[in-house]
Every structure is written in structure tokens, then in C-alpha cells.
Motif scaffolding. Structure first.
Motif, PDB file in Angstrom:
ATOM      1  N   TYR A 269       0.804  -1.218   0.000  1.00  0.00           N
ATOM      2  CA  TYR A 269       0.000   0.000   0.000  1.00  0.00           C
ATOM      3  C   TYR A 269       0.843   1.278   0.000  1.00  0.00           C
ATOM      4  N   TRP A 270       2.141   1.163   0.095  1.00  0.00           N
ATOM      5  CA  TRP A 270       3.008   2.342   0.145  1.00  0.00           C
ATOM      6  C   TRP A 270       3.600   2.568  -1.242  1.00  0.00           C
ATOM      7  N   SER A 271       3.134   3.603  -1.945  1.00  0.00           N
ATOM      8  CA  SER A 271       3.565   3.846  -3.325  1.00  0.00           C
ATOM      9  C   SER A 271       4.650   4.909  -3.431  1.00  0.00           C
ATOM     10  N   ASP A 356      -3.187   6.176  -0.610  1.00  0.00           N
ATOM     11  CA  ASP A 356      -2.780   4.797  -0.302  1.00  0.00           C
ATOM     12  C   ASP A 356      -3.354   4.363   1.038  1.00  0.00           C
ATOM     13  N   ARG A 359      -6.992   3.601   0.854  1.00  0.00           N
ATOM     14  CA  ARG A 359      -7.173   2.303   0.207  1.00  0.00           C
ATOM     15  C   ARG A 359      -6.874   1.179   1.204  1.00  0.00           C
TER      16      ARG A 359
END
Length: 619
Positions: A269-271, A356, A359
Motif C-alpha cells: 500500500y506504500w507507493s 494509499d 485504500r
């Protein structure tokens, strides 16, 4: 159980929050700094807390509102701080029926309260009349024994009043006298009450912690950050003492397994930076320092791009928060049901990272648990889920109020919601990959009406793949192009005035937009300046102004050359609403389009042909 609503009273800034209803999955509390968002979450947390280093009980001296503390001192112990309404789910009802039999409940809502004496009171909807009937039948006694009896106390009194009762009745009387069925039901439900996990910025892990300190300190005496580190150790599958006693390979294997699990979860989840990974190590050799005795657990972050590791505490605040929460959550993820209370999550995150996080909340947390979080960031508000938003405001003389009615709050409180809606609107304006940018809504209406007219007479009209986007003025066109031109196919219908399009032309010079994507109206009118209105014949547009009641002007009054809008404004010595005549054309197009001359139709057709040509080249 599912948390349905809560009511907080007499806690810090909260005098009476009002009844706050929660979404079944996510609820977002929006408010300014110091509005009371944290106070509301803290009160909820202490209803049934999971130990995470925060105070878990109410304390009148510390928590009761000071403005009335002296006056109310004698009433404080019995004051109910938080009252919550839970909806019973199928498993909860079954647990009650195992204790008291089928039909013992009259409904599915149960009230849970906690006061300043920290007494937890459960008020289930018990159907005592049905419960009495069930007890008598299950005991194998005559059902007439329960006729007219509406409570267990009445049943006890009836049984005690009987003389010479059969042995079975006497035994039943003794059993009933020795049981507190109401308490049994309450206890069964209390065991199933969801735990509340409260996580804020104080829970973030330090980059280095003394393992002996974790060993020697009672769990409820650890600070929030240390308590999160303890969760990380438990994720590794060993007790803290085993880090000292275990052999190197066993210890290293446990550390790497925990680090790898959290790394995988974080970067799902970490973009923001995919080149990071977590490393855990134990330092035995450093001397005693302000952190405590060695050995120390070191948390480090490796950056593959720069080939360097840094202490966890030296990374960005947003990354530290995200990783720390996953570590804390890992200890309790196997619990059936929790209420997660997140205070200002993502405060240090970039807007894209906040997306993120949203989400992550939606896909990973809210599928199993209820999530209630606070924010004042528009990027943490889902504009398409505003029914989940509750506003929090500190009202003069009334304290913190929580409301689902955004219209009742101040403009400062509403600002994040407005910003979220504005951002969402800016995104949804672009409904497709091909967008034709115009200055304003009048341009939009003129193009729509004339395209429809040309289509009706079987001439070239605007391809329906184009989305006409009014941006609100010539000065805003460069910003729209700069932000979105690289991601979408954007063409511009360019109105030209003296010096007015220099910023747009500079975008061409810098390569931000291709020159062919600009359609200057002057190339259609063969004049030095032109607006969309100049594509019409002068007499037609003046008639449109007069009929719509915008202004009254004759062509003989136009003594200057140039754009028709400028000429009209000079003749009348006043500016006017450019949208009004466009709207009039839209509403009366059936009769007005009959007056359109062929040269006007030629100019609009050439505009549409050029625009469609740009579509063809990128199709």
C-alpha cells in the motif's frame, strides 16, 4: 456486535457530544485543530480498551471538564461518560440463547455504558415474559405456572408463595432463586463486546529500544511507542528474553521473518518509494545510555536505490506512522471484531500516500473491523462517501459537538469537505482521454448548440469523444494544461486578445503542449482578436443580447473595431453577463438557429473540423 452509535458526556472539551451514528465500515470525523476530535476518540476507547500504552480508565480529576469540576464534584463518580448502542449480530444472539434459551431477547440493540467509577453496565433488551415461559417449559413444569408473570422477580415471588409444592416445583424455585439470569446474559454479551484499539502519533515506534526495559516493565506501564515495539517483538514469534538467550541464527531468522512480513504489507500500500525495506537487529555491545540497558533492538530502513541503511526514527514521519500501525495491528489482527480508532492518520503523508492509506483502510481494515478516524486533510475525505463524514466543532458555551449535518457547522470546519469535493470535481470534469478546453460555460453552450445544429443539417460537427471543459477564464488555461496536459489529450479553443494569450503561448515554447493543440479563433475570423462570440455574425449576436435582456445595443452604436464583446462594453459603458445570451440561445434554439447565416456555420464547421483532426492523430 456492531457499533451503531455513541454519546459522550462530560469528558474534557465534551459537555454533550450528541448522539453520533457510525457507518458499518468507516466513519470519518472532520474538524479543526482543538475541536475535540481526540477527546471524543479517547472516551470511546475507554469503553473497552486494548492495551496500547494509553490511559485505559476514566479519572474524574484528570478528565472531567474543569469549568464545572468544583460545582459537580459530588456527582462525578456516577456520571456516565460514554454510552454506546451496539447492534447484536447472529453470533451474539446465539451466545445469549445458549445461556437463557431461544427468544430471551426482544430486540438486537444493546446499550453499553461506562462511568467515572469505570463500571461497565450492559443493558440488553431482555424479553423477561418470554424468558419466564421458556424457563418453566425447560424445567418440565406446567405452563400455567407462568401465566400472567412478566418478570423473573414475579416468578420467584409466585414460587415462594406456593405451599406444599411438588418436589419438582420446589427444586425449580431453589434454582431460580440462586440464578441471576439477567447478569448471566449481560456477562455473555460483555465477553463479546468489541475491543477498541486506539492509535495516534504517540504510538509510533522509536528506532531503538532497550530489550531489558521491555522485559522489566509491566505492559500497562510501557509508553505508547514502547508498547508498539512489543507488538513487533510478538510478531517475530519470540518473547523479548529470547532475543538474549537464543542463538544467533535462531534470533536472526525470527527478526528477518518479522521484518519481511511487515515490509511486504507496507509496500502493498506504500507507493511513495518502493526501494525501501525493513531490517531488524539486536545490539549487544553498546553501553548503558538514556534508553536503558543493552541489548537494544534496532529498527533500520534500507534504501536500495542509495544503498544505505538509516535508523527507523530518521525516516519520514509518514512512513514511520504507517509501519508502526502495521506492527501494532499485527498483534490483534486475529481478533474477530475490533473498533479501530485512528487519530489523525496520515498526518505526515503526501496527498498520494494519503490515498494509499485510504485504500488500506478500505481494503484491509474495514473489511473485518469498524474504523473511526479523525482528520482535517481534504485528501483523507472520500468525496463519494460523504454519508460517512461527521463534523466535529467546539461550540461556544456548549463544548465539542459531533454532527452528521455539515450545513450546521462553521465554514472553517466545512473547509476540508469543500476542498475534497472541489478536488473530486476537478477530476471528474475529465470524463475521457480527450478534452477540449474552453474559457467558460458560455463557450461550452455555444459549441454544444452549434455542433448539434451542424449535425442536424449533415455538416461536420464536434466528435462526441471530445469532452468540453470550461476552466473559468483564460488565466486558468495554462494551469490546467500544465497539470493535466501530459496525462490526457488536451486541445484548447483559444480566445485571443491583445497580450492575453502570452502565457498559453509560452507553454508551447517550453514543450508542455504542442502548438497544433491550440486552435486560435483568430484563424477562423481572420481578425487580430477574437472570442467565441465573434464566430457569429454581428447582427445575430446583437439580436441575441437584446432578446435575452442582457443589454440593449444597436450596431450603429458600435464605433470601434475589435472583439464584439469589447465593442459592446465600450458602447454601453458597462460590462455584462456573457453567459446570459448563451443560455438564451440554448433555450430558444429552435427559432433562433433558423437565423444563422452560412458564414457563421462555415466558421463553426472549420473549428470542429480542426478539433476532430487532432482526435484522429492521437486515436
Amino acid at each position: 456486535m456492531l457499533l451503531k452509535s455513541a454519546h459522550v458526556r462530560q469528558y474534557k472539551s465534551v459537555t454533550d457530544s450528541g448522539v453520533v451514528e457510525f457507518d458499518r465500515k468507516e466513519t470519518c470525523l472532520v474538524g479543526k485543530n482543538e475541536s475535540g476530535k481526540t477527546a471524543f476518540l479517547e472516551a470511546l476507547y475507554r469503553l473497552n480498551p486494548l492495551s496500547m500504552g494509553h490511559p485505559e480508565t476514566f479519572n474524574g480529576l484528570r478528565d472531567y471538564p474543569r469549568r464545572t469540576y468544583t460545582r459537580d464534584r459530588e456527582f462525578i463518580p456516577s456520571t456516565v461518560v460514554v454510552e454506546a448502542n451496539f447492534t447484536l449480530e447472529q453470533g451474539d444472539v446465539k451466545a445469549v440463547e445458549e445461556v437463557a434459551g431461544e427468544g430471551a431477547l426482544s430486540g438486537v440493540d444493546v446499550i453499553i455504558r461506562r462511568d467515572y467509577e469505570n463500571k461497565l453496565v450492559c443493558s440488553p433488551p431482555i424479553d423477561e415474559e418470554r424468558l419466564v415461559e421458556r424457563l418453566v417449559v425447560d424445567a418440565g413444569l406446567d405452563s400455567s405456572l407462568s401465566d400472567g408473570v412478566t418478570s423473573i422477580q414475579e416468578l420467584r415471588e409466585r414460587l415462594e408463595a406456593q405451599t406444599g409444592a411438588p418436589d419438582a416445583v420446589a427444586a425449580f424455585a431453589r434454582e431460580i432463586k440462586g440464578r441471576n439470569l439477567s447478569q448471566e446474559i449481560q456477562s455473555a454479551l460483555a465477553k463479546r463486546l468489541p475491543k477498541f484499539l486506539y492509535f495516534d502519533e504517540y504510538n509510533i515506534m522509536p528506532g531503538r529500544v532497550s530489550i531489558p526495559k521491555l522485559q522489566q516493565t509491566a505492559e500497562d506501564q510501557l509508553g505508547p511507542g514502547e508498547r508498539t515495539t512489543l507488538s513487533l517483538l510478538r510478531l517475530a514469534g519470540v518473547q523479548s528474553k529470547e532475543f538474549i538467550e537464543a542463538k544467533y541464527e535462531a534470533r536472526k531468522a525470527s527478526l528477518e521473518a518479522a521484518a519481511n512480513q511487515l515490509t511486504d504489507e507496507v509496500f502493498e500500500y506504500w507507493s511513495q518509494n518502493k526501494d525501501l525495506s525493513i531490517e531488524l537487529d539486536v545490539d549487544f555491545k553498546s553501553p548503558v545510555d538514556q534508553l536503558g540497558q543493552p541489548p537494544f533492538l534496532d529498527i533500520r530502513v534500507r534504501n536500495q536505490r542509495h544503498r544505505v541503511t538509516l535508523n527507523f526514527g530518521e525516516r519520514s514521519h509518514g512512513f514511520i506512522w504507517f509501519f508502526s500501525f502495521l506492527a501494532a495491528f499485527s498483534e490483534y489482527r486475529s481478533r474477530e471484531k475490533m473498533v479501530l480508532l485512528l487519530d489523525e492518520p496520515g498526518l505526515g503523508l503526501h496527498a498520494a500516500a494519503q490515498a494509499d492509506l485510504l485504500r488500506f483502510i478500505s481494503e484491509r481494515l474495514a473489511t473485518e473491523h469498524q474504523v473511526i478516524y479523525t482528520t482535517h486533510s481534504p485528501f483523507m475525505v472520500e468525496a463519494n462517501q460523504l454519508q460517512r463524514v461527521r463534523t466535529v466543532e467546539d461550540v461556544d458555551q456548549a463544548g465539542t459537538k459531533v454532527s452528521a449535518d455539515v450545513l450546521s457547522t462553521s465554514k472553517d470546519t466545512r473547509f476540508p469537505l469543500q476542498a475534497a469535493l472541489g478536488y473530486d470535481l476537478a477530476q471528474t470534469l475529465f470524463l475521457g482521454p480527450d478534452n477540449l478546453v474552453v474559457e467558460g460555460p458560455a463557450d461550452y453552450l455555444y459549441l454544444k448548440v452549434m455542433s448539434g445544429h451542424l449535425q442536424g443539417v449533415r455538416r461536420t460537427h464536434l466528435d462526441p469523444r471530445w469532452v468540453i471543459v470550461p476552466v473559468g477564464g483564460l488565466d486558468k488555461i495554462p494551469t490546467f494544461i500544465a497539470l493535466l496536459g501530459a496525462q490526457l489529450n488536451v486541445a484548447v479553443v483559444l480566445e485571443v486578445s491583445a497580450g492575453g494569450s502570452q502565457r498559453v503561448n509560452s507553454l508551447v515554447e517550453r514543450g508542455i503542449i504542442a502548438g497544433e493543440k491550440l486552435i486560435p479563433l483568430t484563424e477562423l475570423t481572420r481578425t487580430a482578436e477574437a472570442d467565441i462570440e465573434d464566430l457569429f455574425a454581428v447582427d445575430f449576436y446583437l439580436g441575441l443580447l437584446n432578446r435575452s435582456g442582457t443589454v440593449s445595443v444597436k450596431e450603429s452604436q458600435l464605433t470601434t473595431k475589435g472583439r464584439i464583446l469589447k465593442r459592446v462594453e465600450m458602447a454601453t459603458s458597462a460590462s455584462f453577463d456573457h453567459y446570459q445570451p448563451a443560455r438564451y440561445l440554448l433555450e430558444h434554439q429552435v427559432e433562433l438557429l433558423k437565423e444563422i447565416d452560412s458564414e457563421t456555420m462555415d466558421r463553426f464547421e472549420e473549428l470542429f473540423r480542426r478539433a476532430n483532426g487532432l482526435l484522429a492523430r492521437v486515436a
